[in-house]
Design a protein around this motif. Sequence first.
Motif, short mmCIF file in Angstrom:
data_model
loop_
_atom_site.label_atom_id
_atom_site.label_comp_id
_atom_site.label_asym_id
_atom_site.label_seq_id
_atom_site.Cartn_x
_atom_site.Cartn_y
_atom_site.Cartn_z
N UNK A 18 0.84 -1.20 0.00
CA UNK A 18 0.00 0.00 0.00
C UNK A 18 0.87 1.25 0.00
N UNK A 19 1.89 1.26 0.86
CA UNK A 19 2.85 2.36 0.89
C UNK A 19 4.09 1.95 0.11
N UNK A 20 4.52 2.82 -0.77
CA UNK A 20 5.62 2.48 -1.68
C UNK A 20 6.77 3.47 -1.57
N UNK A 21 7.22 3.67 -0.32
CA UNK A 21 8.36 4.56 -0.12
C UNK A 21 7.97 5.97 0.28
N UNK A 22 7.07 6.10 1.28
CA UNK A 22 6.60 7.43 1.68
C UNK A 22 7.54 8.07 2.69
N UNK A 23 7.56 9.39 2.66
CA UNK A 23 8.35 10.18 3.60
C UNK A 23 7.43 11.16 4.32
N UNK A 24 7.80 11.50 5.56
CA UNK A 24 7.08 12.52 6.34
C UNK A 24 8.04 13.03 7.39
N UNK A 37 -6.43 10.94 -2.63
CA UNK A 37 -7.64 10.19 -3.01
C UNK A 37 -7.80 8.91 -2.19
N UNK A 38 -8.99 8.33 -2.25
CA UNK A 38 -9.23 7.04 -1.59
C UNK A 38 -8.23 6.01 -2.12
N UNK A 39 -7.70 5.21 -1.21
CA UNK A 39 -6.76 4.18 -1.60
C UNK A 39 -5.33 4.65 -1.76
N UNK A 40 -5.07 5.92 -1.41
CA UNK A 40 -3.72 6.45 -1.59
C UNK A 40 -2.75 5.95 -0.52
N UNK A 41 -3.30 5.43 0.60
CA UNK A 41 -2.44 4.93 1.66
C UNK A 41 -2.36 5.83 2.87
N UNK A 42 -3.28 6.79 2.96
CA UNK A 42 -3.22 7.78 4.05
C UNK A 42 -3.35 7.14 5.43
N UNK A 43 -4.43 6.38 5.63
CA UNK A 43 -4.64 5.74 6.94
C UNK A 43 -3.57 4.69 7.22
N UNK A 45 -0.55 4.89 6.39
CA UNK A 45 0.63 5.64 6.83
C UNK A 45 0.57 5.92 8.33
N UNK A 46 -0.59 6.36 8.82
CA UNK A 46 -0.74 6.59 10.26
C UNK A 46 -0.58 5.29 11.05
N UNK A 47 -1.22 4.23 10.56
CA UNK A 47 -1.15 2.95 11.26
C UNK A 47 0.27 2.40 11.28
N UNK A 48 1.01 2.63 10.22
CA UNK A 48 2.41 2.19 10.20
C UNK A 48 3.23 2.96 11.24
N UNK A 49 2.92 4.24 11.43
CA UNK A 49 3.61 5.05 12.43
C UNK A 49 3.33 4.52 13.83
N UNK A 50 2.13 3.96 14.04
CA UNK A 50 1.73 3.52 15.38
C UNK A 50 1.87 2.01 15.56
N UNK A 51 2.56 1.34 14.68
CA UNK A 51 2.84 -0.08 14.85
C UNK A 51 1.66 -0.99 14.58
N UNK A 204 1.77 19.97 4.74
CA UNK A 204 0.81 19.08 4.10
C UNK A 204 1.52 18.05 3.25
N UNK A 205 0.94 16.86 3.22
CA UNK A 205 1.52 15.74 2.46
C UNK A 205 0.41 15.16 1.57
N UNK A 206 0.57 15.28 0.27
CA UNK A 206 -0.41 14.75 -0.67
C UNK A 206 0.09 13.40 -1.18
N UNK A 207 -0.67 12.34 -0.88
CA UNK A 207 -0.29 11.00 -1.32
C UNK A 207 -1.09 10.60 -2.55
N UNK A 208 -0.47 9.79 -3.38
CA UNK A 208 -1.15 9.16 -4.51
C UNK A 208 -0.47 7.83 -4.77
N UNK A 209 -1.26 6.76 -4.78
CA UNK A 209 -0.76 5.41 -5.03
C UNK A 209 0.40 5.06 -4.10
N UNK A 210 0.25 5.43 -2.83
CA UNK A 210 1.24 5.05 -1.84
C UNK A 210 2.55 5.79 -1.92
#
Length: 234
Positions: A18-24, A37-43, A45-51, A204-210
């Motif tokens: 789902x996430x393909x190399x995101x930075x924050x 957009x829906x399916x971009x991997x936003x949630x 990303x948060x869940x990955x931060x929180x284990x 702000x961080x705009x995600x698309x396709x992870x």
Amino acid sequence: MSLISLSQVEAGYGGASILNGVDLELNAGEIGVIVGPNGAGKSTMLKAMFGLVKISQGTVIFDGEDITNLAPENLSRRGIAFVPQENNVFRTLTVHENLEMGAYVRRDDYSALLDRVYDIFPPLKAKRNQPAGELSGGQRQMVAVGRALMIEPRLILLDEPTAGLSPLFMSEIFDRILAINATGVTVAMVEQNARQALAIAHKGFVLAQGRNRFTDSGSALLADPEVAKSFLGG
């Protein structure tokens, strides 16, 4: 020095990426908003931060320490709180009992902290003895965020805090997020109401396709014609 940073994080579910190399990166005291957009991997990303989602590649650094794939209970003790979008209150417990549940890791007198939460969310004080399941959606969201504040987090992760709320409650939740941030709490938030969220964001961080498509200040993203056309409805 940043408080929280993600570097080239890859993660997903059941072998699906789902996430393909995101930075924050967020500094202490900042509000960061993740949109897309829906399916971009936003949630995710948060869940990955929180284990809550296994990271297969990349790192998460919190206050200079590598916390990649640490268990949520360990992260809570380090000062990170997470508020999920759904099923985020104990519906049969009262408002006050819900808040007390947020203090489960504490061994001190937290009565002053309870008062502080009621000061941030005044509507909850009058309903403190009412079951949370009887509250409106906006008030339940206040309970969920208030409970997360009971650990006195340095960083709070909010997944779609205004989802399904009326415009009135949406505005109130954004106001409360600003009030929380004013106390020094860093905020990382996923939001579908992108314009309103970016208006209060330091970053702000705009995600698309992870992947990161745009990263800038909230005001700069709002003023970017390409962002507006592709991600903000024109």
